[in-house]
Design a protein around this motif. Sequence first.
Motif, short mmCIF file in Angstrom:
data_model
loop_
_atom_site.label_atom_id
_atom_site.label_comp_id
_atom_site.label_asym_id
_atom_site.label_seq_id
_atom_site.Cartn_x
_atom_site.Cartn_y
_atom_site.Cartn_z
N VAL A 12 78.12 59.45 36.53
CA VAL A 12 78.50 59.55 35.12
C VAL A 12 77.36 60.15 34.29
O VAL A 12 77.60 61.02 33.44
CB VAL A 12 78.92 58.18 34.56
N HIS A 13 76.16 59.72 34.54
CA HIS A 13 75.04 60.30 33.79
C HIS A 13 74.97 61.81 33.98
O HIS A 13 74.75 62.57 33.05
CB HIS A 13 73.71 59.68 34.26
N ASP A 14 75.16 62.20 35.22
CA ASP A 14 75.08 63.62 35.54
C ASP A 14 76.23 64.39 34.89
O ASP A 14 76.03 65.47 34.31
CB ASP A 14 75.13 63.75 37.08
N GLN A 36 68.89 62.01 25.31
CA GLN A 36 67.98 62.81 26.11
C GLN A 36 66.67 63.08 25.37
O GLN A 36 65.67 63.43 25.96
CB GLN A 36 68.65 64.15 26.48
N THR A 37 66.71 62.97 24.06
CA THR A 37 65.50 63.23 23.29
C THR A 37 64.61 62.01 23.21
O THR A 37 63.40 62.10 23.36
CB THR A 37 65.85 63.66 21.85
N SER A 38 65.23 60.88 22.96
CA SER A 38 64.42 59.72 22.62
C SER A 38 64.35 58.70 23.73
O SER A 38 63.48 57.84 23.71
CB SER A 38 64.99 59.04 21.38
N GLY A 39 65.26 58.77 24.66
CA GLY A 39 65.26 57.78 25.72
C GLY A 39 65.73 56.42 25.25
O GLY A 39 65.74 55.47 25.99
N ARG A 40 66.11 56.32 23.97
CA ARG A 40 66.55 55.03 23.47
C ARG A 40 68.06 54.96 23.48
O ARG A 40 68.75 55.96 23.37
CB ARG A 40 66.08 54.85 22.02
N SER A 41 68.55 53.74 23.57
CA SER A 41 69.96 53.52 23.44
C SER A 41 70.27 53.50 21.94
O SER A 41 70.14 52.48 21.29
CB SER A 41 70.31 52.18 24.08
N VAL A 42 70.61 54.63 21.38
CA VAL A 42 70.83 54.72 19.94
C VAL A 42 72.21 54.21 19.55
O VAL A 42 73.09 54.08 20.39
CB VAL A 42 70.67 56.16 19.43
N GLU A 43 72.37 53.93 18.28
CA GLU A 43 73.64 53.44 17.76
C GLU A 43 74.76 54.40 18.17
O GLU A 43 74.73 55.59 17.82
CB GLU A 43 73.60 53.33 16.23
N GLY A 44 75.71 53.90 18.89
CA GLY A 44 76.86 54.72 19.23
C GLY A 44 76.63 55.70 20.36
O GLY A 44 77.53 56.41 20.77
N GLY A 45 75.42 55.73 20.86
CA GLY A 45 75.08 56.74 21.86
C GLY A 45 75.85 56.58 23.16
O GLY A 45 76.15 57.56 23.83
N SER A 46 76.18 55.33 23.49
CA SER A 46 76.82 55.15 24.79
C SER A 46 78.27 55.59 24.76
O SER A 46 78.94 55.61 25.78
CB SER A 46 76.70 53.70 25.24
N ARG A 47 78.79 55.95 23.58
CA ARG A 47 80.13 56.52 23.52
C ARG A 47 80.24 57.75 24.42
O ARG A 47 81.27 57.99 25.04
CB ARG A 47 80.47 56.89 22.08
N ASN A 48 79.17 58.55 24.46
CA ASN A 48 79.21 59.77 25.27
C ASN A 48 79.47 59.46 26.73
O ASN A 48 80.10 60.24 27.45
CB ASN A 48 77.87 60.52 25.14
N HIS A 49 78.92 58.36 27.16
CA HIS A 49 79.11 57.90 28.53
C HIS A 49 80.60 57.70 28.80
O HIS A 49 81.16 58.23 29.75
CB HIS A 49 78.36 56.57 28.64
N ILE A 88 83.52 59.84 31.16
CA ILE A 88 84.40 59.20 32.15
C ILE A 88 85.86 59.49 31.82
O ILE A 88 86.66 59.86 32.69
CB ILE A 88 84.17 57.67 32.17
N ASN A 89 86.20 59.33 30.56
CA ASN A 89 87.58 59.52 30.11
C ASN A 89 88.05 60.95 30.39
O ASN A 89 89.15 61.17 30.90
CB ASN A 89 87.64 59.21 28.61
N ARG A 114 78.42 46.41 37.37
CA ARG A 114 77.96 46.81 36.04
C ARG A 114 78.54 48.15 35.60
O ARG A 114 78.13 48.72 34.61
CB ARG A 114 76.43 46.87 35.99
N ASP A 115 79.52 48.67 36.35
CA ASP A 115 80.05 50.00 36.05
C ASP A 115 80.81 50.07 34.73
O ASP A 115 81.63 49.20 34.44
CB ASP A 115 81.00 50.46 37.16
N ASP A 116 80.57 51.14 33.99
CA ASP A 116 81.50 51.55 32.94
C ASP A 116 82.56 52.41 33.60
O ASP A 116 82.29 53.16 34.53
CB ASP A 116 80.78 52.38 31.87
#
Lengths: 407, 407, 407, 407
Positions: free
Chosen positions: A239-241, A255-268, A272-273, A312-314
């Motif tokens: 999924v990351h790839d 990819q810029t900050s390495g942080r889990s930013v607000e809403g960032g995991s939506r892209n993940h 998948i979707n 732990r999969d999304d």
Amino acid sequence: MAEMVRETLTLEGHLIDSDILRRVFDRVVEEGGEFEVQEFRVGRTNDEPSYTRIEVRARDEEGLDHILEALRYLGATSQVADCRFAPAEQDGILPDDFYSTTNFDTSVRIDGRWVTAADQKMDSALVLREGVPHCVKQRQVRQGEKVALRGPGIRVRPLERSRDYAVFGFMSNDVSAEVNKAIVIRAAAREMKRVRAAGERIVVVPGPAVVHSGGAPALAGLVRDRWVDVILTGNAFAVHDLEKAIVGTSLGVCQTSGRSVEGGSRNHLYAINAVNRLGGVRQAVEAGLVKSGVMYEAVRHGTPFVLAGSIRDDGPLNDVVTDTVVAQKAYLEALRGAGCCLMLASALHSIAIGNLLPARVRTICVDMLESVPVKLGNRGTMQAIGLVTDVGYFLERLAVELQTPLP
Amino acid sequence: MAEMVRETLTLEGHLIDSDILRRVFDRVVEEGGEFEVQEFRVGRTNDEPSYTRIEVRARDEEGLDHILEALRYLGATSQVADCRFAPAEQDGILPDDFYSTTNFDTSVRIDGRWVTAADQKMDSALVLREGVPHCVKQRQVRQGEKVALRGPGIRVRPLERSRDYAVFGFMSNDVSAEVNKAIVIRAAAREMKRVRAAGERIVVVPGPAVVHSGGAPALAGLVRDRWVDVILTGNAFAVHDLEKAIVGTSLGVCQTSGRSVEGGSRNHLYAINAVNRLGGVRQAVEAGLVKSGVMYEAVRHGTPFVLAGSIRDDGPLNDVVTDTVVAQKAYLEALRGAGCCLMLASALHSIAIGNLLPARVRTICVDMLESVPVKLGNRGTMQAIGLVTDVGYFLERLAVELQTPLP
Amino acid sequence: MAEMVRETLTLEGHLIDSDILRRVFDRVVEEGGEFEVQEFRVGRTNDEPSYTRIEVRARDEEGLDHILEALRYLGATSQVADCRFAPAEQDGILPDDFYSTTNFDTSVRIDGRWVTAADQKMDSALVLREGVPHCVKQRQVRQGEKVALRGPGIRVRPLERSRDYAVFGFMSNDVSAEVNKAIVIRAAAREMKRVRAAGERIVVVPGPAVVHSGGAPALAGLVRDRWVDVILTGNAFAVHDLEKAIVGTSLGVCQTSGRSVEGGSRNHLYAINAVNRLGGVRQAVEAGLVKSGVMYEAVRHGTPFVLAGSIRDDGPLNDVVTDTVVAQKAYLEALRGAGCCLMLASALHSIAIGNLLPARVRTICVDMLESVPVKLGNRGTMQAIGLVTDVGYFLERLAVELQTPLP
Amino acid sequence: MAEMVRETLTLEGHLIDSDILRRVFDRVVEEGGEFEVQEFRVGRTNDEPSYTRIEVRARDEEGLDHILEALRYLGATSQVADCRFAPAEQDGILPDDFYSTTNFDTSVRIDGRWVTAADQKMDSALVLREGVPHCVKQRQVRQGEKVALRGPGIRVRPLERSRDYAVFGFMSNDVSAEVNKAIVIRAAAREMKRVRAAGERIVVVPGPAVVHSGGAPALAGLVRDRWVDVILTGNAFAVHDLEKAIVGTSLGVCQTSGRSVEGGSRNHLYAINAVNRLGGVRQAVEAGLVKSGVMYEAVRHGTPFVLAGSIRDDGPLNDVVTDTVVAQKAYLEALRGAGCCLMLASALHSIAIGNLLPARVRTICVDMLESVPVKLGNRGTMQAIGLVTDVGYFLERLAVELQTPLP
């Protein structure tokens, strides 16, 4: 002393430089026994095997049995007798006295003949199928199948240290961040070329950190250049790839900050979707949704991959084998013919695959933490060389080394 | 500047001491926007909420959308409008514009009324079921169900820092081996007592290292004393615990040396075989095969447990839910009513459970490695306090603290 | 409540995005006090400072003093009054009530005027020399010198978060192995170019792992290309680097295997002996004994270096300042004008230099372990960005990035 | 092959279970040579030594020299000849061909007699003083003193693996967090009792983390109960311990939160100032300023301590030996008669002391990080057992174990 029970064993092979003899002595003493070396012929040169005959003594039969069992795992043979078998009681249920395999090549004595076990891997039962002992994971044994029992008639051949010190053998069992990484990576490249020349297969086990750390383009390049024969991983790496390939630069933040930013995991989830809507990874590549990355190259070049599910999969992706018992079988199939295995920053999958590989497969485990290769060794994958470094670094240097022709 | 697009937002709550306002400003600037605070009323005391009205400007509509989306995750509200919904295209396939949840409490505006979402957890879709928005994992969404879309009408309430600094709040987000562990463990004990008094449930997530490190007797004691309401783990922890109970002192070697000795892992398989033969963990306890340990106490006291399968499992035990999607559902059920969660040296299961818990559940993550709680935070489980210590130490001290009455 | 003691404070600056206001509120509550915000004017845009007036209340005078002292470290000012001073009792002995500095810029009110302290660094006394307060390490204070006392008249300006999010500010305080390393390294290169353009100096603090990991050639290249203005390290780094230069390929074994082989450490002593015989590092380069490496380039290009002694040193080299108090002074001198500091895999020296640097110096700490930058932050060097990666990787990529012109 | 140069070596001792023979074979092959075992008599029981005569071959004289030198470090003896000596050129400057010691017991052949070297430690020269070879650190050698040269006439006796598997021998060289810590701690306690009974001394090397982690009361108890004969550490540990004793509960914040709070490090400086004003640690205890802690117990019970200076020191305390060369000498003196050494969470001092100890001193290195004992082993302190756990846990359990009488 007079009342001690005793038995005579023989060992043959590279007893000293494979460190067998020391471990034999250790185990006897650790288990409270004593030994006497009755004969010892050392291999005179570094090509000749050694031979020894040892008498082992223990306080009682039970103690002696313990010692003998341990020494058999080191290749010792005592009375020449056939292996005993008993039927599996039910599907997946072994007789209590079952023999449990190591990842070292194993022979079983049947009707006076030593037969090499098939599908060598650790923590398996030895099941007789069409006259040949097979290493079969507990759960796959069928009711009534004949299962080898511990005791005489089973012999292992512990891994010999590599004679070719220029390649992998030189640092086996050592784990440290304090090595010149470039030299180890060069050795890994050499090993991959050797394996390729020998017609064996190169297995890659990447964790999601390969993408995080910026190593994905280098790995995609290796797949493109056909240095990878099979990819065994889980949902997260894929999924990351794919997310990187699909959401592209707008993924940006993460990819810029390495942080889990607000809403960032939506892209993940979005990735998948989008992939699942088309049916799966292959379809997403074919439909043009995915145009770069490791999975893209794998689909384009027909490199097989198995994605094993985890708690732990999304998602997960439709390609994921969510039943772990089924996934383990798929891994096993995919590992046939493996000559070399690169474990890349994935503790879970590395240990899983160590459980399935014969020890003779050259294995390198790259991780930022000393504890991962240490754990791998603790669980019996002794052949794995630990390289404590950034997986992105490893992959970039490896790609360069693979392009450098051998001198 | 004249041609910038703009929108006015309001925020309300503990904007300063929950660190919301700073993150709002950050995100606007990071995304290339500008802001102007048009009104700001700070909570005068540490019990009063603050309120602000901010104008946000960006170069174009797309940029503004990005900013607004990020700020909504921080609790900002813009135009007062209902949430938009679209039907799920297929089972498990969301409309592309789906809203992806955080683990913070979330409200959805439906027909002019703010309705609190049920089953709050991160990385889920908001699905309308019987008029109430539910947090539903992607794969569990059914075709045609109404899925909330990102945009107006969704409001989150970020976690407020604990006002009760004597308990958990004092070190949230800090991870370090350099703390006085005794003080943190005392706070964890206090939290468990508070949770218990509040009628909430205590979830324990132990990894196999609990057994390796010698912490199993202490954990078994906690189960016996009813400090544990549910155990969520995998095959490995359960097998280690059962193996210790079944093979007892003859396990010996491994418990003595910590090394994977020759033939030592046979005991692992033996335990699985013996338990599975009887049917599973409960039967093994009832039949008297297992007479001590964590699993024994769990069966005896009716403490529910879920064992999720993983690709590296030996066996596995019959009790293991081998399909990871099914196991995730079982975890979810088991987590209902959780008020407190102890993650004990298991990176895999800790991250899995972080994915399923609302942020309001007090969580402590005990590990030898700083990287595990760091990862947990990176993946959104910000509420987890990282305690970098030996899990055996943690459990032994915790048991003592729980016996100490509060002053 | 009626009997509470109270005091009114004002704060000015980037109170929200420098996270000052939140910490002020925290500290008041942590110390058992209460606060009431009497006035608050937020900076309307991201360039305008904010202003607030707060009443703080505590149960008694002692409690109030505690709170006020803590808030002063965050920049709060209460009564407008001059700073109080008392003479140092003896050389190196301060009056008990001395003020202890942070690494943030500090002003002292003297005769109604705010004077900026010179030589800003943490954990120092503020000593009046020729009318100007200087940050002076305890042991360097002379008997009778006037030492600032804690209380009114001292004001700090906490570090503002960088507005230039493209450079360093974007991830301050975050430490993780899970970032795209290439992006961080690119930012470091940009920062070095900015510092260079500003006429400030670039300090490099390499540990011996730079040589072990294969990063020495890249670092030598940076020295050659004048990207390094001063090298602060210890005996070990220098000896490893010289040993590699002197014993060349015959060093062989250690560079090949990374292990401390039998007799291998003789080369270490041999290098020290050979260099010391000639007088020291400079002479060894001039005499042609040393023809490559970091120290070689430093001598050739006149890059100053200070080697501080440590208890674990072999030798040491004649160049080593064996008295640690003297070495600390030499470090201090060498750090004048620093604008940027690269800490490369050396916990000891990184913490030492963090103690001597003002917080405004952009600092990056590269290490394989999360715990090193975490420790650095715990000890007050909050400005240091932690990059968890292989130092060899960092240096090779950095060299490439520095050759890339800015877009 | 005909043109190969060759030499015959003999080895005697526990060649197999001390892993000597394997390493001999390894080194020959690694260095490009060949060997032929001409005679081998294995010790028949676990008390009998083995004997072997081996012919080693190499391509040229230089290669043969390399191999022979390496094998001598493993105890091999070739031609029976006296050791050669040459005078030190200047103070601290050795002849280029000097022999560099290991930490294994070493004998030197002088006038046909094997004389055991005094003051055995690694990385030293062998200097003839009053007819006896002494291990002397490079810098301490005086001009004109006779220094042993590498080549014949020097013989080492590599450490034998402990036969007493119940104590320390069972896990030497293994480093892992995955052991039952209680068992290892019990073994350490047994070893301390044995050392005490043998009239040898117990050395403790605590790092500041002992105080951070909450282990100081337990360590103070060990000093009080006379389990500690000498304390070797630096400024930081002593100051942390004194600060806790002096500033007591008002230190509070830092002991509560583990964070470096605003102004918190003032307490550190305050403690140094208060102790130095009185003259030093002893005086501070006698004056009643310090009434608890490790340093307090050390002064009260006359337990000697040496505090070595480091570049990162605050203060330092007047007791600190700031010159590292002088401090190293003081450590050496203090280590005389050591039978056991506990290295407690201090990488710097642990490596320093490993450099000064003979390998026969039983050593345990407790740290949260696998990398510390790994480094220690890499640097030649092979005898150190690594225990990866919380030092506070170790000390608390150790105190309990030491009170438990042996069965």
